[in-house]
Design a protein around this motif. Structure first.
Motif, PDB file in Angstrom:
ATOM      1  N   LEU A 142     -51.219  14.867   3.332  1.00  0.00           N
ATOM      2  CA  LEU A 142     -52.065  14.387   2.248  1.00  0.00           C
ATOM      3  C   LEU A 142     -52.877  13.175   2.698  1.00  0.00           C
ATOM      4  O   LEU A 142     -54.099  13.108   2.492  1.00  0.00           O
ATOM      5  CB  LEU A 142     -51.205  14.025   1.041  1.00  0.00           C
ATOM      6  N   LEU A 143     -52.220  12.226   3.342  1.00  0.00           N
ATOM      7  CA  LEU A 143     -52.924  11.043   3.835  1.00  0.00           C
ATOM      8  C   LEU A 143     -53.951  11.427   4.895  1.00  0.00           C
ATOM      9  O   LEU A 143     -55.053  10.865   4.937  1.00  0.00           O
ATOM     10  CB  LEU A 143     -51.906  10.050   4.396  1.00  0.00           C
ATOM     11  N   PHE A 144     -53.609  12.387   5.739  1.00  0.00           N
ATOM     12  CA  PHE A 144     -54.518  12.867   6.786  1.00  0.00           C
ATOM     13  C   PHE A 144     -55.834  13.326   6.165  1.00  0.00           C
ATOM     14  O   PHE A 144     -56.927  12.971   6.635  1.00  0.00           O
ATOM     15  CB  PHE A 144     -53.852  14.011   7.551  1.00  0.00           C
ATOM     16  N   HIS A 145     -55.750  14.108   5.092  1.00  0.00           N
ATOM     17  CA  HIS A 145     -56.976  14.662   4.508  1.00  0.00           C
ATOM     18  C   HIS A 145     -57.736  13.638   3.671  1.00  0.00           C
ATOM     19  O   HIS A 145     -58.978  13.644   3.661  1.00  0.00           O
ATOM     20  CB  HIS A 145     -56.636  15.905   3.690  1.00  0.00           C
ATOM     21  N   LEU A 155     -63.157  15.610  -6.595  1.00  0.00           N
ATOM     22  CA  LEU A 155     -64.106  15.126  -5.596  1.00  0.00           C
ATOM     23  C   LEU A 155     -64.872  16.256  -4.934  1.00  0.00           C
ATOM     24  O   LEU A 155     -66.067  16.121  -4.648  1.00  0.00           O
ATOM     25  CB  LEU A 155     -63.363  14.308  -4.532  1.00  0.00           C
ATOM     26  N   GLU A 156     -64.211  17.358  -4.699  1.00  0.00           N
ATOM     27  CA  GLU A 156     -64.825  18.452  -3.921  1.00  0.00           C
ATOM     28  C   GLU A 156     -66.140  18.946  -4.523  1.00  0.00           C
ATOM     29  O   GLU A 156     -67.154  19.055  -3.808  1.00  0.00           O
ATOM     30  CB  GLU A 156     -63.817  19.597  -3.778  1.00  0.00           C
ATOM     31  N   PRO A 157     -66.211  19.232  -5.838  1.00  0.00           N
ATOM     32  CA  PRO A 157     -67.501  19.698  -6.366  1.00  0.00           C
ATOM     33  C   PRO A 157     -68.593  18.631  -6.329  1.00  0.00           C
ATOM     34  O   PRO A 157     -69.779  18.963  -6.204  1.00  0.00           O
ATOM     35  CB  PRO A 157     -67.164  20.111  -7.809  1.00  0.00           C
ATOM     36  N   LEU A 212     -61.442  18.700   2.083  1.00  0.00           N
ATOM     37  CA  LEU A 212     -61.718  18.796   0.647  1.00  0.00           C
ATOM     38  C   LEU A 212     -61.029  19.987  -0.008  1.00  0.00           C
ATOM     39  O   LEU A 212     -60.937  20.057  -1.241  1.00  0.00           O
ATOM     40  CB  LEU A 212     -63.224  18.905   0.414  1.00  0.00           C
ATOM     41  N   ALA A 213     -60.520  20.907   0.792  1.00  0.00           N
ATOM     42  CA  ALA A 213     -59.927  22.124   0.242  1.00  0.00           C
ATOM     43  C   ALA A 213     -58.560  21.904  -0.394  1.00  0.00           C
ATOM     44  O   ALA A 213     -58.046  22.787  -1.088  1.00  0.00           O
ATOM     45  CB  ALA A 213     -59.815  23.188   1.346  1.00  0.00           C
ATOM     46  N   ILE A 214     -57.944  20.739  -0.209  1.00  0.00           N
ATOM     47  CA  ILE A 214     -56.609  20.515  -0.756  1.00  0.00           C
ATOM     48  C   ILE A 214     -56.704  20.271  -2.271  1.00  0.00           C
ATOM     49  O   ILE A 214     -57.724  19.808  -2.771  1.00  0.00           O
ATOM     50  CB  ILE A 214     -55.880  19.350  -0.064  1.00  0.00           C
TER      51      ILE A 214
END
Length: 323
Positions: A248-251, A300-302, A292-294
Motif C-alpha cells: 500500500l505504501l509502495f503505491h 484519486l484515480e478518476p 492507481l489501480a489499487i
C-alpha cells in the motif's frame, strides 16, 4: 578558485580530463586520469557541495560505499572513482545479474532503515510530499497545452490525504534517486559495500519504502517481474514489515513520486534542452497507472485520468517537437 587552481592544489593538474554524462541537475562530471590513478571532478555551478559531503561521510560511517572525498572547494569536489559498472549497464550485458544486484541494493535500504539519521535533513511530511507534485501541473500539463485550474488543487489535496492516512510517522534516510544508473557494482568489496552510491545530495528524512519505489519503478529501465517480486520479498523478509503495509505504501508513494517526475522531465526537456527525457514519460505514466489501480485510489484515480491524457508519441511530439 578556478578549476585549474583547484586541480593543481589537489595534485591533479596534469591529469587527462574525460567529460562524463551528467545527471538531471546542472552539475558536471569529469573523469581525471593520471597514470593508473583515477578520480572524478564534480562541478556544481550552484556552489553547493556541502550537503553531498555531509551525506557521503554519513553513508561511509554506517558501512556503505559512498565516494571518498579527496579534495573540495566552493562548488568543486574531487571524488573517488567507482568506475563504469552501473547496475543498468551490468544488467544490460548480463540479464541474469538483475535479481542478485537488486538484492544487494535492497540490503542497502534495509541497512539505512536501521541506522541513525544524519543531522540537518529536511523532513518529508505528507503535506510536503503532496506539494512536490506541483511540477506535473506547472510544467508537464502546460507542455501538452493543458491547463489544470482547480483540478490541480483537488488532486493534490486528495493525494495529501492519502499520504497522511498511510505514511507511517517513522522516518529513514531517503536517498531519493536510488535507481540503476546511480548504483555502481563493486564486486571486489563485500556485503552492502558492493553497492557504490551516487547522487544523494538531495536526501531527506522520509518514509520507508520511498527508495524501494525509486528502484523498482525506475523511469529509465523496466525491472523484470521476477526481479520485482524477489526484491519485494527480500525487503519484507529483512524488515519484518507486513506485505499489505508495504505494498500500500509502495503505491501511494509511487503515485506521488511519478507525478512529480512527469513535471521534472518536462522541465528538463523545455528549459534545459534535454528532450530525451520525454521518451521516458510513457514508462513513468505506466507506473502511475499501475499504482492507481489499487482500491484505495478509488477517488484519486478518476481525477488523474480525467486530467492527464495518455502520453502517446504523437502527443509528446506535439508538445516537444525536438523530442
Amino acid at each position: 578558485m578556478t578549476i585549474d587552481t583547484f586541480l593543481d592544489t589537489a595534485g591533479w593538474g596534469n591529469a587527462k580530463q574525460h567529460p562524463l554524462a551528467g545527471d538531471a541537475s546542472s552539475r558536471r562530471y569529469i573523469r581525471l586520469c593520471s597514470g593508473p590513478k583515477r578520480a572524478i571532478l564534480m562541478i556544481d555551478p550552484q556552489g553547493d557541495t556541502g550537503q553531498f559531503e555531509h551525506i557521503a561521510r554519513h553513508l561511509s560511517a554506517i558501512g556503505l560505499s559512498a565516494p571518498n572525498i579527496l579534495a573540495h572547494a566552493n562548488g568543486l569536489m574531487l571524488l573517488e572513482d567507482f568506475g563504469d559498472a552501473q547496475f543498468a549497464q551490468v544488467i544490460a550485458a548480463s540479464p541474469d545479474h538483475e535479481t542478485p544486484l537488486y538484492a544487494a541494493a535492497t540490503d542497502v535500504l534495509c541497512q539505512l532503515e536501521t541506522a541513525a539519521l544524519p543531522s540537518g535533513l529536511n523532513v518529508a511530511t505528507p503535506e510536503s510530499l503532496g506539494q512536490m507534485i506541483e511540477p506535473a501541473f506547472t510544467h508537464y500539463l502546460p507542455s501538452l497545452g493543458i491547463t489544470a485550474d482547480d483540478q490541480a488543487t483537488k488532486i493534490t489535496d486528495c493525494l495529501t490525504d492519502l499520504l497522511a492516512r498511510y505514511v507511517p510517522s517513522d522516518t529513514v534516510l531517503v536517498l531519493r534517486d536510488f535507481h540503476a544508473e546511480n548504483m555502481i557494482w563493486l564486486p571486489d568489496r563485500t556485503a552492502v559495500r558492493r553497492v557504490g552510491l551516487l547522487d544523494f545530495q538531495d536526501a531527506l528524512a522520509g518514509p520507508p519504502v520511498y527508495d524501494l519505489v525509486s528502484m523498482l519503478q525506475d523511469a529509465r529501465r523496466d525491472v523484470s517481474a521476477t526481479c520485482h517480486a524477489a526484491t519485494i520479498r527480500r525487503y519484507l523478509d529483512q524488515t519484518g514489515r507486513s506485505e499489505a503495509e508495504v505494498l500500500l505504501l509502495f503505491h501511494v508513494l509511487g503515485v506521488q513520486r511519478n507525478l512529480r517526475i512527469l513535471g521534472i522531465f518536462a522541465r528538463l526537456a523545455r528549459e534545459r534542452g534535454k528532450p530525451g527525457y520525454m521518451a521516458l514519460i510513457p514508462r513513468v505514466w505506466g507506473h502511475i497507472c499501475a499504482s492507481l489501480a489499487i482500491p484505495e485510489f478509488r477517488d484519486l484515480e478518476p481525477m488523474v485520468h480525467g486530467l492527464f491524457p495518455d502520453p502517446n508519441p504523437n502527443l509528446l511530439q506535439k508538445g516537444h517537437p525536438d523530442a
